[in-house]
Design an enzyme around this catalytic site. Structure first.
Site, PDB file in Angstrom:
ATOM      1  N   GLU A 129     -19.893 -25.488  36.045  1.00 36.09           N
ATOM      2  CA  GLU A 129     -18.602 -26.286  36.980  1.00 36.09           C
ATOM      3  C   GLU A 129     -17.190 -25.513  36.513  1.00 36.09           C
ATOM      4  O   GLU A 129     -17.490 -24.544  36.959  1.00 36.09           O
ATOM      5  CB  GLU A 129     -18.427 -26.528  35.014  1.00 36.09           C
ATOM      6  CG  GLU A 129     -18.708 -28.071  34.959  1.00 36.09           C
ATOM      7  CD  GLU A 129     -18.286 -29.330  35.949  1.00 36.09           C
ATOM      8  OE1 GLU A 129     -17.658 -28.871  36.360  1.00 36.09           O
ATOM      9  OE2 GLU A 129     -18.277 -30.191  35.438  1.00 36.09           O
ATOM     10  N   ARG A 133     -11.774 -32.073  24.694  1.00 32.67           N
ATOM     11  CA  ARG A 133     -11.358 -30.908  25.800  1.00 32.67           C
ATOM     12  C   ARG A 133     -11.180 -31.052  27.251  1.00 32.67           C
ATOM     13  O   ARG A 133     -11.245 -32.004  27.447  1.00 32.67           O
ATOM     14  CB  ARG A 133     -12.646 -29.815  25.399  1.00 32.67           C
ATOM     15  CG  ARG A 133     -13.620 -30.023  25.726  1.00 32.67           C
ATOM     16  CD  ARG A 133     -14.573 -29.864  25.919  1.00 32.67           C
ATOM     17  NE  ARG A 133     -16.151 -29.843  26.858  1.00 32.67           N
ATOM     18  CZ  ARG A 133     -16.288 -29.571  28.207  1.00 32.67           C
ATOM     19  NH1 ARG A 133     -15.433 -30.206  29.427  1.00 32.67           N
ATOM     20  NH2 ARG A 133     -17.565 -31.112  28.537  1.00 32.67           N
ATOM     21  N   ASN A 178     -11.341 -30.641  31.442  1.00 33.24           N
ATOM     22  CA  ASN A 178     -12.869 -30.573  31.917  1.00 33.24           C
ATOM     23  C   ASN A 178     -12.278 -30.080  33.287  1.00 33.24           C
ATOM     24  O   ASN A 178     -11.937 -29.097  33.002  1.00 33.24           O
ATOM     25  CB  ASN A 178     -13.524 -32.230  31.656  1.00 33.24           C
ATOM     26  CG  ASN A 178     -14.682 -32.522  32.509  1.00 33.24           C
ATOM     27  OD1 ASN A 178     -15.250 -31.486  31.806  1.00 33.24           O
ATOM     28  ND2 ASN A 178     -15.116 -33.607  33.222  1.00 33.24           N
ATOM     29  N   GLU A 235     -18.253 -34.864  22.990  1.00 35.73           N
ATOM     30  CA  GLU A 235     -19.437 -35.219  23.802  1.00 35.73           C
ATOM     31  C   GLU A 235     -21.224 -34.127  23.039  1.00 35.73           C
ATOM     32  O   GLU A 235     -21.050 -33.533  22.685  1.00 35.73           O
ATOM     33  CB  GLU A 235     -19.400 -34.887  24.660  1.00 35.73           C
ATOM     34  CG  GLU A 235     -20.715 -34.961  25.795  1.00 35.73           C
ATOM     35  CD  GLU A 235     -20.331 -35.093  27.516  1.00 35.73           C
ATOM     36  OE1 GLU A 235     -21.149 -35.653  28.109  1.00 35.73           O
ATOM     37  OE2 GLU A 235     -20.400 -33.938  27.695  1.00 35.73           O
ATOM     38  N   ASN A 260     -12.293 -36.012  35.817  1.00 35.03           N
ATOM     39  CA  ASN A 260     -13.696 -35.741  36.508  1.00 35.03           C
ATOM     40  C   ASN A 260     -13.101 -35.626  38.274  1.00 35.03           C
ATOM     41  O   ASN A 260     -11.669 -36.519  38.461  1.00 35.03           O
ATOM     42  CB  ASN A 260     -14.997 -35.603  36.661  1.00 35.03           C
ATOM     43  CG  ASN A 260     -15.525 -34.619  36.349  1.00 35.03           C
ATOM     44  OD1 ASN A 260     -15.279 -33.515  36.272  1.00 35.03           O
ATOM     45  ND2 ASN A 260     -16.863 -35.094  35.465  1.00 35.03           N
ATOM     46  N   ASP A 288     -19.564 -36.341  39.196  1.00 29.29           N
ATOM     47  CA  ASP A 288     -19.002 -35.926  38.780  1.00 29.29           C
ATOM     48  C   ASP A 288     -17.866 -34.503  39.125  1.00 29.29           C
ATOM     49  O   ASP A 288     -16.976 -36.140  39.908  1.00 29.29           O
ATOM     50  CB  ASP A 288     -20.393 -33.966  38.364  1.00 29.29           C
ATOM     51  CG  ASP A 288     -19.941 -33.431  36.974  1.00 29.29           C
ATOM     52  OD1 ASP A 288     -18.389 -33.800  36.706  1.00 29.29           O
ATOM     53  OD2 ASP A 288     -20.555 -33.337  36.094  1.00 29.29           O
TER      54      ASP A 288
END
Ligand SMILES: *[C@@H]1O[C@H](CO)[C@@H](O)[C@H](O)[C@H]1NC(C)=O
Ligand SMILES: *[C@@H]1O[C@H](CO)[C@@H](O)[C@H](O)[C@H]1NC(C)=O
Ligand SMILES: *[C@@H]1O[C@H](CO)[C@@H](O)[C@H](O)[C@H]1NC(C)=O
Length: 329
Positions: free
Chosen positions: A34, A123, A125, A143, A177, A230
């Protein structure tokens, strides 16, 4: 494979062949790649492996891949304006300053601030720096492979002045995101993944304020596209390049018209993010994940989790921004 899926792949193949796009696997698979970021000063690509707690650097000129391990879930990673070796990293819900030269196994770190104390399992992202060096870091709820604690995410703005109490800019969200600014720097694009929408805001750079959110793209408008938006980046023509989680593709979208301009198939189902890099900013680096794949799916998707490079897309990016919230550790 259904007929719709088959025609989707054939269409992608046709379009990609016409444009002579090339796709390269540039790293071995990690668990959950990511947050790719390109540093023009060092010609380095940074990305993270979230659950493994690793920050990676990849040097295209040598092919060298290095990493450090931090204590928690890591995302995103943003280099600083005044010191390229000072990285600002999200670790769990904490913003951490990390001094790392990108190739040694040693680093130093210092926590700066922890957000969302009311949601201890949430958390950080995705996140980016704006032109002024302020950080826009978003969070998401806890998640598992089958569920997500809803409405526990927020988008925060973190600056030198609010470092001890970052401002909440959008809340609640489910999975923060996306994030991109247009070339004129007066529009901001944002994604809350489960909504399947891209939202555009008017952006005021002087104050770092957003207003008048409106939907400019909705995946649901196109029944042939699967998955969820995303990470996202923008090109020099102000078109968005959006990674599709569970969609095996990156799509190019014109936010001014809402048109889907291009679909590029990626050999991994979970495509997580994209960033322009390379010396001419014309390589699209793409992160993917194999985190949610079972044994059988991993055999069918051996490249899942790798970082890919796409070239010859006929466009490129503009220089990204660096963090400017602290001077040293
Ligand atoms: C992140 O969370 C994990 C699991 O709860 C914990 O072990 C770790 O200490 C946390 N790290 C930080 C920097 O807070
Ligand atoms: C490691 O990084 C430093 C700082 O960027 C650089 O001066 C040095 O040449 C690098 N060493 C290797 C082996 O890549
Ligand atoms: C988050 O997801 C839940 C469950 O699907 C939904 O009820 C809620 O409206 C979503 N929140 C936002 C801000 O979209």
């Amino acid at each position: 494979m259904t007929t719709t899926q088959l025609s989707f792949y054939l269409l992608c193949y046709f379009i990609n062949t016409c444009f002579c796009i090339h796709l390269y696997q540039i790293t071995p698979p990690v668990d959950h790649g990511e947050g790719p970021t390109w540093d023009c000063r060092k010609n380095l690509l940074y990305f993270v492996d979230i659950h493994a707690g690793n920050v990676y650097s990849y040097e295209p000129s040598s092919g060298n891949l290095h990493s450090i391990h931090l204590n928690g879930e890591v995302s995103p990673v943003i280099p600083s304006k005044r010191d390229p070796e000072l990285l600002i990293v999200g670790v769990n819900r904490t913003v951490v300053a990390v001094e790392w030269n990108g190739n040694s196994s040693d680093y130093q770190s210092k926590p700066l601030v922890t957000v969302s104390k009311q949601f201890p399992m949430s958390r950080f992202n995705d996140g980016k720096a704006d032109k002024q060096g302020r950080l826009w870091f978003g969070t998401m709820g806890y998640e598992t492979s089958t569920s997500l604690a809803p409405n526990q995410g927020s988008l925060y703005k973190i600056t030198r002045n609010n470092l001890h109490n970052p401002s909440v800019m959008i809340s609640p969200v489910n999975i923060s995101n996306g994030l991109a600014w247009n070339k004129a720097n007066n529009k901001f694009y944002y994604i809350d993944t489960p909504t399947r929408k891209i939202v555009e805001y008017d952006y005021d750079d002087a104050g770092g304020e957003i207003k008048n959110g409106r939907v400019v793209f909705d995946l649901s408008w196109y029944s042939s596209i699967k998955g969820f938006p995303d990470g996202m980046t923008i090109d020099r023509d102000d078109n968005l390049w959006v990674a599709l989680y569970s969609g095996s593709a990156v799509i190019k979208v014109d936010p001014k018209t809402g048109y889907l301009l291009q679909i590029v198939a990626i050999p991994a189902e979970a495509v997580t993010s994209a960033i322009w890099g390379g010396q001419n900013l014309d390589v699209l680096y793409i992160t993917t994940s194999r985190y949610r794949l079972n044994k059988e799916q991993r055999l069918k998707q051996p490249y899942a989790g790798s970082v890919f490079a796409l070239t010859d897309l006929g466009t490129g990016g503009v220089k990204g921004f660096e963090a400017d919230i602290v001077d040293e550790i």
